[in-house]
Design a protein around this motif. Structure first.
Motif, PDB file in Angstrom:
ATOM      1  N   ARG A 160       0.737  -1.589   0.101  1.00  0.00           N
ATOM      2  CA  ARG A 160      -0.482  -0.283  -0.033  1.00  0.00           C
ATOM      3  C   ARG A 160       0.605   1.312  -0.174  1.00  0.00           C
ATOM      4  N   GLU A 161       2.101   1.216   0.779  1.00  0.00           N
ATOM      5  CA  GLU A 161       3.236   2.306   1.067  1.00  0.00           C
ATOM      6  C   GLU A 161       3.650   2.123  -0.618  1.00  0.00           C
ATOM      7  N   SER A 162       3.433   1.444  -1.154  1.00  0.00           N
ATOM      8  CA  SER A 162       4.899   1.087  -1.872  1.00  0.00           C
ATOM      9  C   SER A 162       4.764   2.905  -2.854  1.00  0.00           C
ATOM     10  N   PRO A 163       6.387   3.413  -3.726  1.00  0.00           N
ATOM     11  CA  PRO A 163       7.751   3.187  -3.108  1.00  0.00           C
ATOM     12  C   PRO A 163       8.672   3.440  -1.309  1.00  0.00           C
ATOM     13  N   ARG A 164       7.519   4.000  -1.417  1.00  0.00           N
ATOM     14  CA  ARG A 164       8.318   4.477  -0.094  1.00  0.00           C
ATOM     15  C   ARG A 164       8.349   3.427   1.234  1.00  0.00           C
ATOM     16  N   VAL A 165       9.466   4.353   2.428  1.00  0.00           N
ATOM     17  CA  VAL A 165      10.203   2.974   3.042  1.00  0.00           C
ATOM     18  C   VAL A 165       9.194   3.614   4.336  1.00  0.00           C
ATOM     19  N   VAL A 166       9.179   2.389   5.174  1.00  0.00           N
ATOM     20  CA  VAL A 166       7.914   1.610   5.861  1.00  0.00           C
ATOM     21  C   VAL A 166       8.658   1.911   7.489  1.00  0.00           C
ATOM     22  N   SER A 167       8.911   2.850   8.402  1.00  0.00           N
ATOM     23  CA  SER A 167      10.188   2.549   9.543  1.00  0.00           C
ATOM     24  C   SER A 167       8.711   1.381  10.366  1.00  0.00           C
ATOM     25  N   ARG A 168      10.107   0.631  10.986  1.00  0.00           N
ATOM     26  CA  ARG A 168       9.488  -0.547  11.981  1.00  0.00           C
ATOM     27  C   ARG A 168       8.458  -0.312  13.243  1.00  0.00           C
ATOM     28  N   ARG A 169       8.500   0.810  13.344  1.00  0.00           N
ATOM     29  CA  ARG A 169       7.266   1.299  14.035  1.00  0.00           C
ATOM     30  C   ARG A 169       6.420   1.541  14.081  1.00  0.00           C
ATOM     31  N   GLU A 170       6.011   2.365  12.209  1.00  0.00           N
ATOM     32  CA  GLU A 170       4.766   2.488  11.692  1.00  0.00           C
ATOM     33  C   GLU A 170       4.147   0.717  11.640  1.00  0.00           C
ATOM     34  N   ILE A 171       5.318  -0.113  11.620  1.00  0.00           N
ATOM     35  CA  ILE A 171       4.330  -1.503  10.511  1.00  0.00           C
ATOM     36  C   ILE A 171       4.041  -1.554  11.999  1.00  0.00           C
ATOM     37  N   GLU A 172       5.146  -1.896  12.951  1.00  0.00           N
ATOM     38  CA  GLU A 172       4.520  -2.804  14.560  1.00  0.00           C
ATOM     39  C   GLU A 172       3.190  -2.042  15.083  1.00  0.00           C
ATOM     40  N   ARG A 173       3.515  -0.901  14.578  1.00  0.00           N
ATOM     41  CA  ARG A 173       1.760  -0.271  15.202  1.00  0.00           C
ATOM     42  C   ARG A 173       0.546  -0.430  14.802  1.00  0.00           C
ATOM     43  N   GLU A 174       0.670  -1.078  13.376  1.00  0.00           N
ATOM     44  CA  GLU A 174      -0.388  -1.039  12.654  1.00  0.00           C
ATOM     45  C   GLU A 174      -0.402  -2.816  12.523  1.00  0.00           C
ATOM     46  N   LEU A 175       0.615  -3.359  13.399  1.00  0.00           N
ATOM     47  CA  LEU A 175      -0.016  -4.736  12.996  1.00  0.00           C
ATOM     48  C   LEU A 175      -0.667  -4.781  14.340  1.00  0.00           C
ATOM     49  N   TRP A 176      -0.187  -4.738  15.331  1.00  0.00           N
ATOM     50  CA  TRP A 176      -0.299  -4.846  16.905  1.00  0.00           C
ATOM     51  C   TRP A 176      -1.139  -3.858  18.226  1.00  0.00           C
ATOM     52  N   GLY A 177      -0.937  -2.719  17.151  1.00  0.00           N
ATOM     53  CA  GLY A 177      -1.588  -1.314  18.217  1.00  0.00           C
ATOM     54  C   GLY A 177      -0.190  -1.381  19.594  1.00  0.00           C
ATOM     55  N   ASP A 178      -0.533  -0.914  20.577  1.00  0.00           N
ATOM     56  CA  ASP A 178       0.383  -0.627  21.617  1.00  0.00           C
ATOM     57  C   ASP A 178       0.932  -1.997  22.506  1.00  0.00           C
ATOM     58  N   ASP A 179       0.293  -3.072  22.060  1.00  0.00           N
ATOM     59  CA  ASP A 179       0.531  -4.810  22.983  1.00  0.00           C
ATOM     60  C   ASP A 179       1.892  -5.318  21.711  1.00  0.00           C
ATOM     61  N   LEU A 180       2.724  -5.027  21.746  1.00  0.00           N
ATOM     62  CA  LEU A 180       3.563  -5.246  20.699  1.00  0.00           C
ATOM     63  C   LEU A 180       4.045  -6.494  21.443  1.00  0.00           C
ATOM     64  N   PRO A 181       4.667  -7.700  20.465  1.00  0.00           N
ATOM     65  CA  PRO A 181       5.109  -8.670  21.189  1.00  0.00           C
ATOM     66  C   PRO A 181       6.095  -8.481  21.084  1.00  0.00           C
ATOM     67  N   ASP A 182       7.432  -9.842  20.972  1.00  0.00           N
ATOM     68  CA  ASP A 182       8.723  -9.991  21.577  1.00  0.00           C
ATOM     69  C   ASP A 182       9.226  -9.599  20.537  1.00  0.00           C
ATOM     70  N   SER A 183      10.387  -8.663  20.578  1.00  0.00           N
ATOM     71  CA  SER A 183      11.416  -8.186  19.422  1.00  0.00           C
ATOM     72  C   SER A 183      11.719  -8.842  18.690  1.00  0.00           C
ATOM     73  N   ASP A 184      11.376  -9.908  18.812  1.00  0.00           N
ATOM     74  CA  ASP A 184      11.343 -11.537  17.354  1.00  0.00           C
ATOM     75  C   ASP A 184      10.438 -11.569  15.649  1.00  0.00           C
ATOM     76  N   ALA A 185       9.397 -11.036  16.686  1.00  0.00           N
ATOM     77  CA  ALA A 185       8.201 -11.444  15.687  1.00  0.00           C
ATOM     78  C   ALA A 185       8.766 -10.282  14.642  1.00  0.00           C
ATOM     79  N   LEU A 186       8.830  -9.658  14.537  1.00  0.00           N
ATOM     80  CA  LEU A 186       8.403  -8.720  13.178  1.00  0.00           C
ATOM     81  C   LEU A 186       9.538  -8.853  12.340  1.00  0.00           C
ATOM     82  N   ARG A 187      10.470  -9.541  12.986  1.00  0.00           N
ATOM     83  CA  ARG A 187      11.680  -9.880  11.767  1.00  0.00           C
ATOM     84  C   ARG A 187      11.262 -11.422  11.416  1.00  0.00           C
TER      85      ARG A 187
END
Length: 242
Positions: A169-196
């Motif tokens: 949806r955002e292509s070709p823009r670079v999307v930050s890790r923070r943006e991705i994590e917020r949209e995937l999980w909101g404030d309830d972030l999983p462990d640090s390896d989940a996005l990886r």
């Protein structure tokens, strides 16, 4: 009920901006501020927001000029609610014609602003979800979760599919890790390896076995999906790092 969203308030009345911002933050949203039209335009272009609350009378760049520049020059479709003292029918029609999604006349109740904000965000998210996304020979239909690259059909988990939706949806823009994590999980972030792990799965699904990589890691900035010319592609070793 709270809503996970990032909102930009462009308003030169500091006390009003702070009052609205504190209220929206108490309702689960993140808020950025700009005190003039020029700064608001810059933030709206450089960052991704779920919605923009825009005053009509602003220093440096008038509210309607901000709308026109975002829609016609920057090609940004972020929902905009114009909250202003301009209350004539002609003012409202001009704003809607230039690309305003909703119109609220000052003074307004914060609860009504929140309701309108939720409505434009929900509507925009549904419209995005209905689009068939395409980057190069990669296509994704979110309505039926069908992912294809060339003549090959690809399989992704629901979370990896949502990650792919964000990046395409955002292509070709670079999307930050923070943006991705917020949209995937909101404030309830999983462990640090989940996005990886999900980035690895997406890369394996869409790039393995193809000559041209589409998922790129941009060092210290984030990730993007783009069909880049050979000279602009990161080295394969760097691209494999998530």
């Amino acid at each position: 009920m709270s809503m996970s969203a990032v909102v930009l308030i462009i308003e030169d009345n500091r006390s009003l901006a702070e009052s609205v911002g504190f209220y929206l933050e108490s309702r689960g949203m993140e808020v950025d501020y700009a005190a003039d039209g020029g700064e608001g335009y810059r933030l709206a272009v450089e960052n991704r927001y779920d919605a923009i609350i825009l005053d009509g009378h602003l220093p440096r760049m008038d509210g309607l000029d901000v709308v026109r520049a975002l829609r016609r020059e920057a090609r940004i479709s972020t929902p905009i609610i114009m909250a202003t003292g301009r209350d004539t029918l002609d003012d409202k029609l001009a704003g809607l014609e230039d690309g305003v999604d909703d119109y609220l006349t000052k003074p307004f109740a914060t609860q009504e602003l929140e309701a309108r904000l939720r409505a434009v965000i929900r509507r925009n998210r549904k419209e995005v979800a209905r689009q068939v996304l395409k980057v190069g020979d990669l296509s994704f239909d979110p309505t039926c979760h069908r992912v294809r690259r060339g003549d090959r059909e690809l399989e992704l988990s629901p979370v990896s599919a949502k990650l792919l939706t964000i990046l395409m949806r955002e292509s070709p823009r670079v999307v930050s890790r923070r943006e991705i994590e917020r949209e995937l999980w909101g404030d309830d972030l999983p462990d640090s390896d989940a996005l990886r792990s999900h980035l690895y799965n997406v890369r394996k699904a869409i790039d393995r076995g193809f000559d041209t990589p589409l998922l790129h890691t941009v060092q210290s900035a984030g990730y993007r999906i783009a069909d880049l010319p050979p000279g602009q592609r990161p080295p394969r070793v760097a691209a494999a790092v998530v």
